[in-house]
Design a protein around this motif. Structure first.
Motif, PDB file in Angstrom:
ATOM      1  N   GLU A 178      -0.413  -1.573   4.786  1.00  0.00           N
ATOM      2  CA  GLU A 178      -0.037  -2.052   6.047  1.00  0.00           C
ATOM      3  C   GLU A 178       1.141  -0.203   5.596  1.00  0.00           C
ATOM      4  OE1 GLU A 178       2.014  -5.600   7.194  1.00  0.00           O
ATOM      5  OE2 GLU A 178       0.509  -5.983   7.077  1.00  0.00           O
ATOM      6  N   GLU A 179       2.310  -0.382   4.540  1.00  0.00           N
ATOM      7  CA  GLU A 179       2.408   0.189   3.773  1.00  0.00           C
ATOM      8  C   GLU A 179       2.807   1.568   4.021  1.00  0.00           C
ATOM      9  OE1 GLU A 179       5.446   1.723   0.102  1.00  0.00           O
ATOM     10  OE2 GLU A 179       4.510  -0.087  -0.339  1.00  0.00           O
ATOM     11  N   GLY A 232      -1.058   3.178   5.315  1.00  0.00           N
ATOM     12  CA  GLY A 232      -1.591   3.339   6.402  1.00  0.00           C
ATOM     13  C   GLY A 232      -3.041   4.441   5.740  1.00  0.00           C
TER      14      GLY A 232
END
Length: 112
Positions: A41-42, A44
């Protein structure tokens, strides 16, 4: 060998990612693949050009965990911008062997 300080090492962001796409880099000067690596998430998904065609086929790379530097500036390589540097070692024949975790770890985990 040049010695570095601990703080120099801490500047390098080595993170774990999972290859989600691997295609032949048709316009590369030397045989290479374009890899799309998911760092969670952080960070990508980021692209990288990798000269690993001697030992790996694109379909067997999908799902493989790799270690990559994610805080180098983007680098134009032919028609693509490389957004990370996937790490590896040269074997005795000079072919690149990927640096990979031997057990599952969360995507984006930083090497400490």
């Amino acid at each position: 060998m040049e010695l570095i300080e601990w703080n120099d090492f801490l500047k390098v962001e080595l993170r774990v990612g999972r290859i989600v796409q691997a295609t032949v880099f048709e316009k590369a000067r030397k045989p290479a693949y374009i890899l799309h690596v998911d760092f969670g998430e952080e960070l990508g998904v980021r692209k990288s050009s990798a000269q690993i065609t001697k030992l790996y086929q694109p379909d067997e790379l999908i799902g493989k965990l790799v270690v990559a530097v994610v805080n180098f500036p983007k680098k134009q390589i032919g028609p693509i911008q490389s957004e990370c540097l996937v790490t590896g070692f040269h074997n005795a024949d000079g072919d690149v062997v990927l640096c990979v975790p031997d057990l599952d770890v969360p995507l984006g985990t930083k090497l400490l």
